[in-house]
Design an enzyme around this catalytic site. Sequence first.
Site, PDB file in Angstrom:
ATOM      1  N   HIS A   1       1.630   4.334  -3.068  1.00 10.71           N
ATOM      2  CA  HIS A   1       1.566   5.801  -2.978  1.00 10.71           C
ATOM      3  C   HIS A   1       2.769   6.428  -3.690  1.00 10.71           C
ATOM      4  O   HIS A   1       2.634   7.439  -4.384  1.00 10.71           O
ATOM      5  CB  HIS A   1       1.558   6.243  -1.511  1.00 10.71           C
ATOM      6  CG  HIS A   1       0.225   6.167  -0.848  1.00 10.71           C
ATOM      7  ND1 HIS A   1      -0.902   6.791  -1.342  1.00 10.71           N
ATOM      8  CD2 HIS A   1      -0.156   5.553   0.302  1.00 10.71           C
ATOM      9  CE1 HIS A   1      -1.925   6.560  -0.524  1.00 10.71           C
ATOM     10  NE2 HIS A   1      -1.500   5.805   0.476  1.00 10.71           N
TER      11      HIS A   1
ATOM     12  N   HIS B   1       0.831  -1.202   0.000  1.00 14.27           N
ATOM     13  CA  HIS B   1       0.000   0.000   0.000  1.00 14.27           C
ATOM     14  C   HIS B   1       0.867   1.254   0.000  1.00 14.27           C
ATOM     15  O   HIS B   1       0.633   2.184  -0.779  1.00 14.27           O
ATOM     16  CB  HIS B   1      -0.910  -0.026   1.239  1.00 14.27           C
ATOM     17  CG  HIS B   1      -1.700   1.215   1.449  1.00 14.27           C
ATOM     18  ND1 HIS B   1      -3.017   1.342   1.057  1.00 14.27           N
ATOM     19  CD2 HIS B   1      -1.371   2.400   2.039  1.00 14.27           C
ATOM     20  CE1 HIS B   1      -3.445   2.560   1.379  1.00 14.27           C
ATOM     21  NE2 HIS B   1      -2.465   3.210   1.978  1.00 14.27           N
ATOM     22  N   GLU B   2       1.886   1.286   0.848  1.00 11.13           N
ATOM     23  CA  GLU B   2       2.738   2.468   0.952  1.00 11.13           C
ATOM     24  C   GLU B   2       3.594   2.644  -0.300  1.00 11.13           C
ATOM     25  O   GLU B   2       3.787   3.767  -0.779  1.00 11.13           O
ATOM     26  CB  GLU B   2       3.621   2.370   2.198  1.00 11.13           C
ATOM     27  CG  GLU B   2       2.849   2.396   3.506  1.00 11.13           C
ATOM     28  CD  GLU B   2       2.011   3.661   3.665  1.00 11.13           C
ATOM     29  OE1 GLU B   2       2.473   4.741   3.242  1.00 11.13           O
ATOM     30  OE2 GLU B   2       0.900   3.565   4.199  1.00 11.13           O
TER      31      GLU B   2
END
Length: 270
Positions: free
Chosen positions: A148, A144-145
């Site tokens: 980004h 998820h990170e």
Amino acid sequence: MPKLQPLSVLIAAALLAGCQAVNTTSGGAVGVDRKQYMFSMLSTEQVNQMYAQSYQQTLSEASSKGVLAKSGPMTRRVDAIAQRLIAKVPVFRPDAAQWDWAVNVIDSPELNANCGPGGKIIFYTGLIEKLQLSDDEIAAVMGHEIAHALREHGREAMSKAYGVQMATQLGSAMGVGSGSLQLANMGVEYLMTLPNSRGNENEADLIGLELAARAGYNPNAALTLWEKMASAGGSAPPEFMSTHPSSSTRTATLKANIPKVMPLYEQARR
């Protein structure tokens, strides 16, 4: 109220002037292919360099406090998971393979993790220890990170901020009242910035889900991860006022997309 209409036009013009439409990543199996508007004078390299300086400062401060975990089982565990995920980033963004990736662990009770522009990853031990995360769940957070960073959500947010600042300055120069400016800025905050932030979170969820699956981590772990996060978070603000999707919305979206990436996980496991 009539003065808000010309200001909204100014905001739109400022956002588009000097911006270019880009698609930072390929859509992947999950189909994230939204066009993004980036301020042309704010390059990927500039943002990556700015963040790299901030990242080094964070590491220096952690080191001076004796909480930068340079070795040990948890550091090796986090690094091993990161390397498997990083190996799959070219699927979404080939140039990211040449980023100066870095992975560091900070011994802190914070329930936090981050991957900033240019691939600078920080994991806090509290997230792993307090939630008792499995490797699959760590991969879900990290994927998820990383998503980004791949989607350049930070650069996108900065581009929007520049546009709003330009519009505010133009509005002031044209004599728009401060009350109207304040109301217009509030409209920008709730009608543009926050919904897009929720959209960015959704994109990171989906790309992270696929990235983890391609690296051989069970995509179903994303569901147990966010269940743990929701339990640890206690009472959450209403979704409309939050930059993050509600737990139920996030879970529903992930469930709907797991079948798309499950074959990738099974192939990776084989």
